[in-house]
Design a protein around this motif. Sequence first.
Motif, PDB file in Angstrom:
ATOM      1  N   ALA A 221      -6.691  -3.853   5.209  1.00  0.00           N
ATOM      2  CA  ALA A 221      -6.613  -3.059   3.983  1.00  0.00           C
ATOM      3  C   ALA A 221      -8.006  -2.756   3.441  1.00  0.00           C
ATOM      4  CB  ALA A 221      -5.782  -3.798   2.941  1.00  0.00           C
ATOM      5  N   GLY A 222      -8.923  -3.706   3.643  1.00  0.00           N
ATOM      6  CA  GLY A 222     -10.296  -3.507   3.180  1.00  0.00           C
ATOM      7  C   GLY A 222     -10.962  -2.318   3.839  1.00  0.00           C
ATOM      8  N   PHE A 223     -10.618  -2.013   5.096  1.00  0.00           N
ATOM      9  CA  PHE A 223     -11.167  -0.839   5.784  1.00  0.00           C
ATOM     10  C   PHE A 223     -10.830   0.448   5.032  1.00  0.00           C
ATOM     11  CE2 PHE A 223     -10.608  -3.275  10.027  1.00  0.00           C
ATOM     12  CZ  PHE A 223     -11.817  -3.918   9.817  1.00  0.00           C
ATOM     13  N   LEU A 224      -9.680   0.432   4.349  1.00  0.00           N
ATOM     14  CA  LEU A 224      -9.214   1.614   3.628  1.00  0.00           C
ATOM     15  C   LEU A 224      -9.563   1.564   2.141  1.00  0.00           C
ATOM     16  CD1 LEU A 224      -5.628   1.822   5.196  1.00  0.00           C
ATOM     17  CD2 LEU A 224      -7.639   3.127   5.875  1.00  0.00           C
ATOM     18  N   GLY A 225     -10.226   0.504   1.726  1.00  0.00           N
ATOM     19  CA  GLY A 225     -10.555   0.363   0.304  1.00  0.00           C
ATOM     20  C   GLY A 225      -9.351   0.001  -0.542  1.00  0.00           C
ATOM     21  N   ILE A 226      -8.370  -0.650   0.073  1.00  0.00           N
ATOM     22  CA  ILE A 226      -7.134  -1.016  -0.620  1.00  0.00           C
ATOM     23  C   ILE A 226      -7.201  -2.478  -1.078  1.00  0.00           C
ATOM     24  CG2 ILE A 226      -4.633  -1.320  -0.382  1.00  0.00           C
ATOM     25  CD1 ILE A 226      -5.370   1.578  -0.366  1.00  0.00           C
ATOM     26  N   ASP A 227      -6.893  -2.711  -2.344  1.00  0.00           N
ATOM     27  CA  ASP A 227      -6.837  -4.064  -2.901  1.00  0.00           C
ATOM     28  C   ASP A 227      -5.387  -4.530  -2.918  1.00  0.00           C
ATOM     29  OD1 ASP A 227      -7.043  -6.414  -4.290  1.00  0.00           O
ATOM     30  OD2 ASP A 227      -7.423  -5.472  -6.243  1.00  0.00           O
ATOM     31  N   LEU A 228      -5.057  -5.428  -2.011  1.00  0.00           N
ATOM     32  CA  LEU A 228      -3.666  -5.884  -1.881  1.00  0.00           C
ATOM     33  C   LEU A 228      -3.240  -6.828  -2.990  1.00  0.00           C
ATOM     34  CD1 LEU A 228      -3.166  -6.420   1.959  1.00  0.00           C
ATOM     35  CD2 LEU A 228      -2.453  -4.499   0.545  1.00  0.00           C
ATOM     36  N   GLN A 229      -4.179  -7.244  -3.827  1.00  0.00           N
ATOM     37  CA  GLN A 229      -3.827  -8.138  -4.930  1.00  0.00           C
ATOM     38  C   GLN A 229      -3.125  -7.389  -6.061  1.00  0.00           C
ATOM     39  OE1 GLN A 229      -4.560 -10.873  -2.750  1.00  0.00           O
ATOM     40  NE2 GLN A 229      -4.369 -11.672  -4.822  1.00  0.00           N
ATOM     41  N   GLN A 230      -3.201  -6.061  -6.048  1.00  0.00           N
ATOM     42  CA  GLN A 230      -2.536  -5.285  -7.096  1.00  0.00           C
ATOM     43  C   GLN A 230      -1.019  -5.362  -6.931  1.00  0.00           C
ATOM     44  OE1 GLN A 230      -3.757  -1.360  -8.105  1.00  0.00           O
ATOM     45  NE2 GLN A 230      -5.906  -1.696  -7.617  1.00  0.00           N
ATOM     46  N   PRO A 231      -0.264  -5.428  -8.047  1.00  0.00           N
ATOM     47  CA  PRO A 231       1.206  -5.402  -7.935  1.00  0.00           C
ATOM     48  C   PRO A 231       1.667  -4.059  -7.400  1.00  0.00           C
ATOM     49  CG  PRO A 231       0.508  -5.249 -10.234  1.00  0.00           C
ATOM     50  CD  PRO A 231      -0.725  -5.540  -9.444  1.00  0.00           C
ATOM     51  N   ARG A 232       2.765  -4.081  -6.642  1.00  0.00           N
ATOM     52  CA  ARG A 232       3.269  -2.845  -6.039  1.00  0.00           C
ATOM     53  C   ARG A 232       4.790  -2.826  -6.057  1.00  0.00           C
ATOM     54  NH1 ARG A 232      -1.525  -3.326  -3.549  1.00  0.00           N
ATOM     55  NH2 ARG A 232      -2.635  -1.382  -3.085  1.00  0.00           N
ATOM     56  N   ALA A 233       5.337  -1.623  -6.216  1.00  0.00           N
ATOM     57  CA  ALA A 233       6.782  -1.421  -6.103  1.00  0.00           C
ATOM     58  C   ALA A 233       7.051  -0.657  -4.813  1.00  0.00           C
ATOM     59  CB  ALA A 233       7.314  -0.636  -7.301  1.00  0.00           C
ATOM     60  N   ALA A 234       7.997  -1.143  -4.020  1.00  0.00           N
ATOM     61  CA  ALA A 234       8.341  -0.482  -2.761  1.00  0.00           C
ATOM     62  C   ALA A 234       9.334   0.646  -3.005  1.00  0.00           C
ATOM     63  CB  ALA A 234       8.930  -1.489  -1.778  1.00  0.00           C
TER      64      ALA A 234
END
Length: 368
Positions: free
Chosen positions: A152-165
Amino acid sequence: MEFLTHELAQEIVERTMKILNRNINVMNAEGIIIGSGDRERINQIHDGAVLVLKKAESVEIDESKASELKGSKPGINLPIRFNNQIVGVVGITGEPEQIRNYAELVKMAAELVLEQSFLLERVQWKQRLQSEIVNQLISDEHINEVWIKERAGFLGIDLQQPRAAMVLKHSGKQETTNQQLISAIQFELGKQDLTGVTFNDEIVILKAGSQFERKAFLNRLVKAIKEKTIVGCGSLAETIKETKTSFQQAQRVLMLGQKLEPDADFYLYEDYRLEVTLSKLAQTEQAGNAFSFYDRLLEQDKKGELAHTLDFYIKEGGELNKIAESLFIHRNTLRYRLDKITELTGKDPRNIKNLMELYIAKILNDLR
């Protein structure tokens, strides 16, 4: 890294020759012809191109020079530059005096096709990586958080953020591919949102953030897609491990929503929490026996008036005036129908506990 492939070189040739009635050749970084309007010349060494690669500048070849160079005909050969390096040569066949005005346009066209191809490949690589991350997050297998955070870091994505599927599904005839659908919704997505296609060919969005207005977002999402598409949305996942649960909720509410409210464009898990829970009960034999009183209503209600009245009674929260207006009937007629429902089922809709039992029975019947 090889930027110019045979396929891309031939695409440059064919695109350019549609505009100019001249033969075009494309040579790689070794001076070998890898694309040409004259297919017999492919894989031959082009000495004019080799000269361009040595000098790092354009070379004009007239009739006399062509006789001295292997694999060359009169024309102009120009370097193809990408990322500040020469990656190949493009040549236009003809007497230099006659084609000089076109030469720079041919070079520009070749570099533009190359850049478009590179950007497309980069977009496709990002989408493949996103799909890989999405499938890992929603899979039943153990999640390697270190591995997935690194990707995810390659894409600049922070996976710690809450998400709704969210799960998207075509409703009706499918003419749009999944990739076209993903492209159609790109402008509605944020930088931290993830999209992917599952192994079961489902389109999944992992919408980042806890503050966005879901219904407004979902409305924009379905409008961005030309074809009829429906969406199921799970609850907010506060951690990486909760993402799978949100995805499963989105799947279930999408399946149930189509049965309960087939005309809706999207379904939120929060709006169907009870129905999702009851769906598990609907699969058991005990459910049919426990709520058989609803079957008596359906057997006697040949025109469907009583079931329709019960639907409106539930939707309007038992407000008799609103229900009567919505059904275009008199209040006395409404009372008669409610009494009839009570008579057939032994459950009075005006009693909150009885109404709950009637609603559960209705849901179980709809889900069967």
